[in-house]
Design a protein around this motif. Structure first.
Motif, mmCIF file in Angstrom:
data_model
loop_
_atom_site.group_PDB
_atom_site.id
_atom_site.type_symbol
_atom_site.label_atom_id
_atom_site.label_comp_id
_atom_site.label_asym_id
_atom_site.label_seq_id
_atom_site.Cartn_x
_atom_site.Cartn_y
_atom_site.Cartn_z
ATOM 1 N N ILE A 76 14.278 7.573 -3.893
ATOM 2 C CA ILE A 76 12.970 7.251 -4.454
ATOM 3 C C ILE A 76 12.146 8.520 -4.678
ATOM 4 N N ASN A 77 12.205 9.448 -3.731
ATOM 5 C CA ASN A 77 11.455 10.695 -3.870
ATOM 6 C C ASN A 77 11.956 11.527 -5.049
ATOM 7 N N HIS A 78 13.280 11.560 -5.239
ATOM 8 C CA HIS A 78 13.822 12.286 -6.386
ATOM 9 C C HIS A 78 13.380 11.629 -7.697
ATOM 10 N N GLU A 79 13.392 10.327 -7.724
ATOM 11 C CA GLU A 79 12.942 9.614 -8.917
ATOM 12 C C GLU A 79 11.455 9.860 -9.161
ATOM 13 N N LEU A 80 10.686 9.920 -8.094
ATOM 14 C CA LEU A 80 9.256 10.196 -8.210
ATOM 15 C C LEU A 80 9.008 11.593 -8.771
ATOM 16 N N GLU A 81 9.767 12.579 -8.308
ATOM 17 C CA GLU A 81 9.632 13.941 -8.825
ATOM 18 C C GLU A 81 9.927 13.994 -10.314
ATOM 19 N N ARG A 82 10.997 13.332 -10.736
ATOM 20 C CA ARG A 82 11.348 13.334 -12.160
ATOM 21 C C ARG A 82 10.262 12.661 -13.000
ATOM 22 N N GLU A 83 9.761 11.545 -12.507
ATOM 23 C CA GLU A 83 8.738 10.815 -13.249
ATOM 24 C C GLU A 83 7.466 11.645 -13.380
ATOM 25 N N MET A 84 7.057 12.286 -12.299
ATOM 26 C CA MET A 84 5.836 13.102 -12.354
ATOM 27 C C MET A 84 6.026 14.329 -13.231
ATOM 28 N N GLN A 85 7.203 14.957 -13.159
ATOM 29 C CA GLN A 85 7.445 16.131 -13.992
ATOM 30 C C GLN A 85 7.409 15.773 -15.469
ATOM 31 N N MET A 105 0.864 -1.181 0.000
ATOM 32 C CA MET A 105 0.000 0.000 0.000
ATOM 33 C C MET A 105 0.900 1.230 0.000
ATOM 34 N N ILE A 106 0.646 2.145 -0.935
ATOM 35 C CA ILE A 106 1.513 3.313 -1.086
ATOM 36 C C ILE A 106 0.670 4.527 -1.459
ATOM 37 N N SER A 107 1.061 5.676 -0.938
ATOM 38 C CA SER A 107 0.426 6.940 -1.306
ATOM 39 C C SER A 107 1.486 8.033 -1.287
ATOM 40 N N VAL A 108 1.200 9.152 -1.970
ATOM 41 C CA VAL A 108 2.172 10.235 -2.094
ATOM 42 C C VAL A 108 1.510 11.576 -1.810
ATOM 43 N N VAL A 109 2.357 12.546 -1.512
ATOM 44 C CA VAL A 109 1.940 13.948 -1.423
ATOM 45 C C VAL A 109 2.660 14.701 -2.534
ATOM 46 N N LEU A 110 1.880 15.402 -3.341
ATOM 47 C CA LEU A 110 2.421 16.134 -4.483
ATOM 48 C C LEU A 110 2.119 17.618 -4.311
ATOM 49 N N VAL A 111 3.168 18.444 -4.443
ATOM 50 C CA VAL A 111 3.008 19.898 -4.433
ATOM 51 C C VAL A 111 3.262 20.389 -5.856
ATOM 52 N N TRP A 112 2.279 21.063 -6.443
ATOM 53 C CA TRP A 112 2.370 21.450 -7.848
ATOM 54 C C TRP A 112 1.711 22.803 -8.077
ATOM 55 N N ARG A 113 1.985 23.382 -9.231
ATOM 56 C CA ARG A 113 1.330 24.629 -9.625
ATOM 57 C C ARG A 113 1.327 24.724 -11.153
ATOM 58 N N VAL A 114 0.452 25.558 -11.661
ATOM 59 C CA VAL A 114 0.369 25.777 -13.103
ATOM 60 C C VAL A 114 1.491 26.716 -13.519
ATOM 61 N N LYS A 115 2.284 26.305 -14.485
ATOM 62 C CA LYS A 115 3.386 27.117 -14.996
ATOM 63 C C LYS A 115 3.078 27.684 -16.378
ATOM 64 N N ASP A 116 2.374 26.936 -17.204
ATOM 65 C CA ASP A 116 2.021 27.364 -18.562
ATOM 66 C C ASP A 116 0.500 27.323 -18.693
ATOM 67 N N GLU A 131 4.110 22.428 -13.122
ATOM 68 C CA GLU A 131 5.439 22.339 -12.503
ATOM 69 C C GLU A 131 5.327 21.567 -11.194
ATOM 70 N N VAL A 132 6.134 20.531 -11.057
ATOM 71 C CA VAL A 132 6.168 19.739 -9.828
ATOM 72 C C VAL A 132 7.167 20.383 -8.876
ATOM 73 N N ILE A 133 6.676 20.874 -7.755
ATOM 74 C CA ILE A 133 7.534 21.497 -6.753
ATOM 75 C C ILE A 133 8.146 20.449 -5.829
ATOM 76 N N GLU A 134 7.344 19.485 -5.416
ATOM 77 C CA GLU A 134 7.827 18.419 -4.536
ATOM 78 C C GLU A 134 6.900 17.221 -4.644
ATOM 79 N N ALA A 135 7.483 16.051 -4.595
ATOM 80 C CA ALA A 135 6.712 14.805 -4.575
ATOM 81 C C ALA A 135 7.381 13.854 -3.595
ATOM 82 N N ARG A 136 6.614 13.368 -2.623
ATOM 83 C CA ARG A 136 7.187 12.510 -1.589
ATOM 84 C C ARG A 136 6.199 11.401 -1.231
ATOM 85 N N ILE A 137 6.765 10.242 -0.901
ATOM 86 C CA ILE A 137 5.949 9.133 -0.403
ATOM 87 C C ILE A 137 5.596 9.415 1.052
#
Length: 283
Positions: A174-183, A112-123, A192-198
């Motif tokens: 893993i968190n850095h890889e998650l940020e890259r994948e989401m971006q 079981m896994i969940s994440v918190v994503l911080v994002w905003r509209v850039k374009d 724009e992905v500001i932060e993504a963490r498990i």
């Protein structure tokens, strides 16, 4: 492909003064009996439609009959062409906390896994026109990224001895890889992905009990290994001190018995019970 175009809108205060002049002129013409004042009513109403307010960290996307004209990001009171279709988009950072989902890790174990994503509209252009609903797009793509990431790594390294990084032990990587994948997935939507963490990681309920026992057994073995290493060092030190100070002369048999007794005392998981020998060492 079109890109975001930042434009400036006309001052709303200037056009507010124009509207007031139209109202004053219309009232004056009506009092003079000039029916031409009735023609000013639709003009005035159309002019009023052009007023808009852009709040801080908000953007106004302008479209004229299906043609994108630009985006206003400067906050304030403005007037734009009343025929423009106006869409407001928030540029503020937003949080997305996904619900725990069940996925299989690299070895097929259900977790079981969940994440918190911080994002905003850039374009704003991409967010408005390249995807149907950018907020729903963020939700679905974040879940897809989590599933892909979880299937690429084992839950723990003891499940895969050849793995250098696991979901539990290599959390920063893993968190850095998650940020890259989401971006990579959200760029097409202008996000724009500001932060993504498990923020939640656990075995699924059907195997949680067995995996807990396995983790406990692994911890016990590791602890016993440290205890044995320490006990051997203490026994060696004790024998060396006894020989150096000539406290007692032990033959090989008694030496082996002493080593055995010391190892039992030092490595036992319960307190040793002393036995008083009232005879000699050989009886």
């Amino acid at each position: 492909m079109k890109e975001e175009k930042i434009i400036s809108a006309q001052s709303g205060y200037l056009h507010l003064a124009i509207s007031l002049l139209l109202i004053a002129g219309g009232i004056f013409m009506i009092t003079e009996g000039n029916l031409f004042a009735l023609a000013l009513i639709p003009i005035l109403l159309l002019h009023i439609v052009g007023f808009t307010v852009v709040s801080p960290n908000k953007a106004l996307v302008l479209v004229l009959f299906g043609d994108y004209k630009g985006t206003v990001i400067k906050n304030g009171f403005f007037w734009v062409n009343p025929f423009f279709t106006k869409s407001k988009i928030s540029l503020r950072a937003a949080n997305l906390e996904s619900k725990p989902i069940k996925v299989n890790d690299k070895l097929g174990n259900p977790i079981m896994i969940s994440v918190v994503l911080v994002w905003r509209v850039k374009d704003t252009y991409r967010a408005s026109f390249d995807v149907n609903d950018f907020e729903e797009f963020v939700l679905i793509q974040s879940e897809t990224a989590v599933r892909k990431l979880a299937s690429a790594y084992p839950y723990d390294t003891f499940d895969d001895e050849e793995a250098d990084v696991s979901l539990r032990s290599g959390l920063e990587d893993i968190n850095h890889e998650l940020e890259r994948e989401m971006q990579d997935r959200l760029t097409m939507a202008g996000i724009e992905v500001i932060e993504a963490r498990i923020n939640h990681l656990a075995y699924a309920s059907e195997i949680a009990g067995a995996m807990l026992q396995r983790q406990q057994a692994t911890a016990i073995v590791a602890a016993r290994l440290k205890i044995v290493e320490g006990a051997v060092g203490m026994v060696d030190m004790a024998l060396a001190e006894l020989s150096a100070k000539n406290i007692v002369d032990l033959d090989p048999e008694k030496r082996a018995a002493m080593v055995s007794n010391l190892m039992v005392v030092l490595c036992g998981d319960k307190n040793a019970t002393p036995v008083v020998n009232t005879g000699t060492l050989y009886n």
